[in-house]
Enzyme design. Structure first.
Site, short mmCIF file in Angstrom:
data_model
loop_
_atom_site.label_atom_id
_atom_site.label_comp_id
_atom_site.label_asym_id
_atom_site.label_seq_id
_atom_site.Cartn_x
_atom_site.Cartn_y
_atom_site.Cartn_z
N HIS A 1 23.06 -15.85 33.77
CA HIS A 1 22.57 -16.64 32.64
C HIS A 1 23.75 -17.11 31.81
O HIS A 1 24.66 -16.34 31.51
CB HIS A 1 21.59 -15.84 31.77
CG HIS A 1 22.07 -14.48 31.39
ND1 HIS A 1 22.06 -13.42 32.25
CD2 HIS A 1 22.58 -14.02 30.23
CE1 HIS A 1 22.54 -12.36 31.65
NE2 HIS A 1 22.88 -12.69 30.41
N GLN B 1 27.48 -7.47 30.05
CA GLN B 1 26.32 -8.06 30.72
C GLN B 1 25.22 -6.99 30.80
O GLN B 1 25.47 -5.86 31.22
CB GLN B 1 26.67 -8.52 32.14
CG GLN B 1 25.48 -9.18 32.84
CD GLN B 1 25.80 -9.68 34.24
OE1 GLN B 1 26.91 -9.49 34.75
NE2 GLN B 1 24.84 -10.33 34.87
N SER B 2 24.00 -7.35 30.38
CA SER B 2 22.90 -6.38 30.36
C SER B 2 21.74 -6.79 31.25
O SER B 2 20.93 -5.95 31.63
CB SER B 2 22.42 -6.14 28.93
OG SER B 2 21.91 -7.34 28.39
N ASN C 1 28.45 -13.78 30.26
CA ASN C 1 28.89 -12.40 30.25
C ASN C 1 28.76 -11.86 31.67
O ASN C 1 27.69 -11.93 32.27
CB ASN C 1 28.03 -11.57 29.28
CG ASN C 1 28.23 -12.00 27.85
OD1 ASN C 1 29.30 -12.47 27.47
ND2 ASN C 1 27.20 -11.84 27.03
N HIS D 1 24.87 -18.25 28.20
CA HIS D 1 24.43 -18.25 26.80
C HIS D 1 24.90 -19.58 26.19
O HIS D 1 26.11 -19.80 26.04
CB HIS D 1 25.09 -17.12 26.01
CG HIS D 1 24.68 -15.74 26.42
ND1 HIS D 1 23.80 -14.99 25.67
CD2 HIS D 1 25.05 -14.97 27.47
CE1 HIS D 1 23.64 -13.80 26.25
NE2 HIS D 1 24.39 -13.76 27.34
P1 DGP Z 1 23.70 -10.32 28.49
O1 DGP Z 1 23.96 -9.16 27.57
O2 DGP Z 1 24.87 -11.30 28.52
O3 DGP Z 1 23.28 -9.84 29.86
O4 DGP Z 1 22.50 -11.13 27.84
C1 DGP Z 1 21.16 -10.83 28.04
C2 DGP Z 1 20.41 -11.51 26.94
O5 DGP Z 1 19.04 -11.53 27.30
C3 DGP Z 1 20.50 -10.84 25.58
O6 DGP Z 1 21.18 -11.70 24.66
C4 DGP Z 1 19.06 -10.64 25.15
C5 DGP Z 1 18.28 -11.50 26.12
N1 DGP Z 1 16.98 -10.97 26.47
C6 DGP Z 1 16.72 -9.72 26.94
N2 DGP Z 1 15.40 -9.60 27.19
C7 DGP Z 1 14.83 -10.80 26.88
C8 DGP Z 1 13.49 -11.28 26.94
O7 DGP Z 1 12.54 -10.60 27.33
N3 DGP Z 1 13.29 -12.56 26.53
C9 DGP Z 1 14.31 -13.36 26.09
N4 DGP Z 1 14.01 -14.59 25.71
N5 DGP Z 1 15.59 -12.93 26.04
C10 DGP Z 1 15.84 -11.66 26.42
#
Ligand code: DGP
Length: 126
Positions: free
Chosen positions: A104, A98-99, A91, A106
């Site tokens: 990263h 993207q958050s 993303n 997925h």
């Molecule tokens: P995106 O929205 O594509 O930027 O995905 C960010 C992802 O990161 C989202 O699916 C949730 C994951 N995420 C957020 N905080 C944490 C965390 O503290 N630990 C883990 N394992 N995943 C997290």
């Protein structure tokens, strides 16, 4: 941009400062389970180097991009989904939601998926 951004959540996970369910790691990447899985298997693959998104990859980072892709197969193997199949999704930017601004991929799988991956009608171009 420094190698490690002390304010970045995924830099902290890569450094072991924030716990995560790690599936695979090496000198270049770390792969850990997503905290909000959208599929039966959902793993994030990150480079140890802080790079905000795919759009921020520079010529000198091409080896890192290769390491992420190479880790996908190894991670899928470790998670037991290499044979059944999987997707690797990056993303990037607001439309893609993207958050977390540390690249990263997925890695999702462990179940049958649909295509296209979004609901609604496909936009016709041309
Ligand atoms: P995106 O929205 O594509 O930027 O995905 C960010 C992802 O990161 C989202 O699916 C949730 C994951 N995420 C957020 N905080 C944490 C965390 O503290 N630990 C883990 N394992 N995943 C997290």
């Amino acid at each position: 941009m420094p190698f490690h951004d002390p304010d970045c959540l995924f830099c902290k996970i890569a450094a072991g400062e924030v716990p995560a369910d790690i599936v695979y790691s090496d000198d270049h990447v770390v792969a850990f389970r997503d905290i909000q899985p959208v599929a039966d298997e959902h793993i994030l693959i990150i480079p140890r180097k802080h790079i905000a998104s795919l759009s921020h990859l520079e010529e000198g980072d091409l080896d890192i991009a290769g390491h992420i892709l190479s880790a996908a197969g190894k991670t899928a193997e470790k998670a037991g989904i290499a044979a059944s199949g999987y997707r690797l999704v990056f993303n990037t930017g607001p439309d893609a939601l993207q958050s977390v601004f540390h690249i990263h991929g997925h890695l999702i799988g462990g179940q049958k998926m649909g295509w296209p991956p979004f609901p609604g009608t496909r936009v016709q171009h041309g």
